[in-house]
Motif scaffolding. Sequence first.
Motif, PDB file in Angstrom:
ATOM      1  N   ASP A 185      45.116  27.528  20.003  1.00 24.18           N
ATOM      2  CA  ASP A 185      45.318  27.238  18.583  1.00 24.18           C
ATOM      3  C   ASP A 185      46.414  26.191  18.424  1.00 24.18           C
ATOM      4  O   ASP A 185      47.383  26.182  19.191  1.00 24.18           O
ATOM      5  CB  ASP A 185      45.781  28.509  17.860  1.00 24.18           C
ATOM      6  CG  ASP A 185      44.632  29.430  17.505  1.00 24.18           C
ATOM      7  OD1 ASP A 185      43.474  28.960  17.477  1.00 24.18           O
ATOM      8  OD2 ASP A 185      44.898  30.626  17.260  1.00 24.18           O
ATOM      9  N   VAL A 187      49.721  24.827  16.399  1.00 32.17           N
ATOM     10  CA  VAL A 187      50.830  25.643  15.883  1.00 32.17           C
ATOM     11  C   VAL A 187      50.693  25.970  14.401  1.00 32.17           C
ATOM     12  O   VAL A 187      51.277  26.940  13.916  1.00 32.17           O
ATOM     13  CB  VAL A 187      52.212  24.984  16.143  1.00 32.17           C
ATOM     14  CG1 VAL A 187      52.570  25.027  17.599  1.00 32.17           C
ATOM     15  CG2 VAL A 187      52.249  23.575  15.605  1.00 32.17           C
ATOM     16  N   ASP A 188      49.909  25.169  13.694  1.00 34.74           N
ATOM     17  CA  ASP A 188      49.748  25.474  12.269  1.00 34.74           C
ATOM     18  C   ASP A 188      48.448  26.222  11.971  1.00 34.74           C
ATOM     19  O   ASP A 188      48.064  26.371  10.806  1.00 34.74           O
ATOM     20  CB  ASP A 188      49.855  24.194  11.420  1.00 34.74           C
ATOM     21  CG  ASP A 188      48.854  23.142  11.858  1.00 34.74           C
ATOM     22  OD1 ASP A 188      48.096  23.398  12.828  1.00 34.74           O
ATOM     23  OD2 ASP A 188      48.820  22.057  11.227  1.00 34.74           O
ATOM     24  N   ARG A 193      50.692  31.012  12.351  1.00 30.56           N
ATOM     25  CA  ARG A 193      51.430  31.110  11.083  1.00 30.56           C
ATOM     26  C   ARG A 193      51.649  32.576  10.686  1.00 30.56           C
ATOM     27  O   ARG A 193      52.692  32.931  10.140  1.00 30.56           O
ATOM     28  CB  ARG A 193      50.687  30.351   9.958  1.00 30.56           C
ATOM     29  CG  ARG A 193      50.667  28.851  10.107  1.00 30.56           C
ATOM     30  CD  ARG A 193      52.028  28.238  10.377  1.00 30.56           C
ATOM     31  NE  ARG A 193      53.038  28.587   9.370  1.00 30.56           N
ATOM     32  CZ  ARG A 193      54.342  28.407   9.520  1.00 30.56           C
ATOM     33  NH1 ARG A 193      54.826  27.892  10.642  1.00 30.56           N
ATOM     34  NH2 ARG A 193      55.172  28.749   8.559  1.00 30.56           N
ATOM     35  N   GLN A 197      55.417  34.286  10.093  1.00 36.13           N
ATOM     36  CA  GLN A 197      55.721  35.104   8.908  1.00 36.13           C
ATOM     37  C   GLN A 197      56.135  36.517   9.331  1.00 36.13           C
ATOM     38  O   GLN A 197      57.062  37.105   8.762  1.00 36.13           O
ATOM     39  CB  GLN A 197      54.490  35.150   7.980  1.00 36.13           C
ATOM     40  CG  GLN A 197      54.766  35.846   6.655  1.00 36.13           C
ATOM     41  CD  GLN A 197      55.933  35.228   5.876  1.00 36.13           C
ATOM     42  OE1 GLN A 197      56.017  34.002   5.744  1.00 36.13           O
ATOM     43  NE2 GLN A 197      56.861  36.060   5.402  1.00 36.13           N
ATOM     44  N   LEU A 235      58.097  21.948  19.669  1.00 34.19           N
ATOM     45  CA  LEU A 235      57.343  22.760  18.709  1.00 34.19           C
ATOM     46  C   LEU A 235      57.937  24.154  18.583  1.00 34.19           C
ATOM     47  O   LEU A 235      57.973  24.734  17.493  1.00 34.19           O
ATOM     48  CB  LEU A 235      55.862  22.818  19.131  1.00 34.19           C
ATOM     49  CG  LEU A 235      55.183  21.445  19.126  1.00 34.19           C
ATOM     50  CD1 LEU A 235      53.791  21.513  19.750  1.00 34.19           C
ATOM     51  CD2 LEU A 235      55.088  20.902  17.707  1.00 34.19           C
ATOM     52  N   ILE A 239      59.849  25.865  15.149  1.00 30.07           N
ATOM     53  CA  ILE A 239      59.667  27.186  14.520  1.00 30.07           C
ATOM     54  C   ILE A 239      61.031  27.811  14.226  1.00 30.07           C
ATOM     55  O   ILE A 239      61.277  28.349  13.142  1.00 30.07           O
ATOM     56  CB  ILE A 239      58.841  28.113  15.441  1.00 30.07           C
ATOM     57  CG1 ILE A 239      57.407  27.596  15.554  1.00 30.07           C
ATOM     58  CG2 ILE A 239      58.872  29.558  14.932  1.00 30.07           C
ATOM     59  CD1 ILE A 239      56.536  28.382  16.522  1.00 30.07           C
ATOM     60  N   GLU A 242      62.608  26.203  11.305  1.00 32.12           N
ATOM     61  CA  GLU A 242      62.010  26.715  10.053  1.00 32.12           C
ATOM     62  C   GLU A 242      62.656  28.067   9.696  1.00 32.12           C
ATOM     63  O   GLU A 242      63.005  28.324   8.544  1.00 32.12           O
ATOM     64  CB  GLU A 242      60.496  26.890  10.238  1.00 32.12           C
ATOM     65  CG  GLU A 242      59.841  27.514   9.028  1.00 32.12           C
ATOM     66  CD  GLU A 242      58.353  27.844   9.231  1.00 32.12           C
ATOM     67  OE1 GLU A 242      57.674  27.157  10.026  1.00 32.12           O
ATOM     68  OE2 GLU A 242      57.888  28.796   8.562  1.00 32.12           O
TER      69      GLU A 242
END
Length: 555
Positions: A185, A187-188, A193, A197, A235, A239, A242
Amino acid sequence: MGPTWLDDAVIYEIYPQSFADSDGDGVGDLRGVINRMDYIASLGVDTLWLNPCFASPFVDAGYDVSDYLQIAPRYGSNDDMVELVEEAKRRGIRVLLDLVAGHTSIEHPWFQRELHAEGRDPQGDQYVWCEELPAPSWSTDIPGTPSWVLSPGPRRGWYLKNFYDEQPALNFGWAETVESEPWRDAVDAAGPRRNVQALKDIMAFWLDRGIAGFRIDMAFSLVKDDSVGNRGLPLTTAIWREIRTWLDATYPDTVIIPEGNEPRTDQPLAFDADFFLVIMEEHASLFDNHAAGILPFQTPKRPFFDADGLGSTRTFLDGWNAVKSSHPDRLVVMSTADHDFDRLRCGPRTPEQLGAALTFLLTWGSVPCIYYGDEIGMRYLPNMPNVEGAICNPTYNRAGCRTPMQWNDSPNAGFSGAAPSDLYLPIDPDPGRPTVATQEKEPDSTLSLTKSLISLRKANPALGAQASTRVIYPGYPFAYIRGETHLVVVNPRRDRAILMENEIAGARPLLVNGVSILNNTLTVEGFGYGVFTLPSGSDGRAGPVSKLRTGTPAR
Ligand code: NOJ
């Protein structure tokens, strides 16, 4: 960036299994920690780091979490954790929990749901599954390197693990997406995701219960293949940035400390510190004599803190300078030891040698972290049984640094009322083993020295993490000036060491054992150490170690 309170912190790491058992089941618990909070406060530490205490099958001592929002019943309840945090706070102590960010237990409901699914979750898989086994694109020789594990079913194929087979890697996406490998996948994508979260939700849950932050387990394991082309894990660190941005907006007083050093990218740093781990060369070159075995990626060396005096500070100082040259204010956490390796007192290192090591660790320009029991000089015990995944391979046994805290001379050293055979790990069998009760009464004990050094550090900002650190001699004796006002000298070898240096003239002792100064000549007996004030000087800010001077070591 995060808050500044970590600048002045002295951390104490508690392995909850082994600290204090309040209910007599042989395993430590949160009530045990609460009951010992006055002792913890008496050390002068102001930050606790608890290894994972969440629900877990304990295949890897709790680093295999099956419910992040629930304290493991053997440790108590969520209310006990809230009480622990409050009791700590009453004494000016903050609490950090250990967030296992990159993997869960196979028993976690997220994994169980996907294991029982027909195929990919339309909302995005939280783990990484493949139906055709791909050739590994990385070496899997090193413990902790991800690799594929055959699914026990019903889902067909393989899942990616991070450490033990029972620790499936959470899906944070891949740096490279390839059509022929559909499990990669981006990363977004939805699965990654969801997991970002989920991390925020877990952090918020515990921050709302009063904790001050997290030590992040395997923080840099998130995005797979991220280091392709040597780009410094951009990457994965994105994260964490973020998450840092979210923390700054929502829980601004929170610190996050990674396991290891944060990889440098051209972006701002996400974490509040780097962590010179015990298994990293910077730390190992100072203290490790391979009492816990030799890890595959470590070369055998004589550490600097060794009676024969054959080691060097070079590897450590190079690592330190590498951090400080680009980011002078960057904090570096440095432990006495930790739950993954040997203790400060291990192999041939005797209690007599601990003073120099503790003096260095508590006066250097890093954020010190004391591993429970090192303040009394507990031993690393070889040949301990393999409890909860402690033995990673035949030459690497972590159980020896996880044995029960030695409180006093009552049965089980005051750790637990259980039968000795029911203890988490055996107590050090040495009848002369160090205990808190004995050492509290002795002004010259390792415990008394640890307390004195912490209080000296707290009373003198020049000894803190944001004052400058300037080495005046990198060999034996190791000598450095803090904040341009304080001289520290340690001699980890058994032979006397002498240093002639004009800067030391007029230094006045604050805490000394076996050091004398006559004019510009410093004589340090074997295993001696000392902290002095210099006659004059100006406050310096942290920066790279500079101006290495030549000394005149003598045997
Ligand atoms: C690092 C932890 O410190 C260690 O104890 C654990 O086994 C691995 N990460 C896997 O979570």
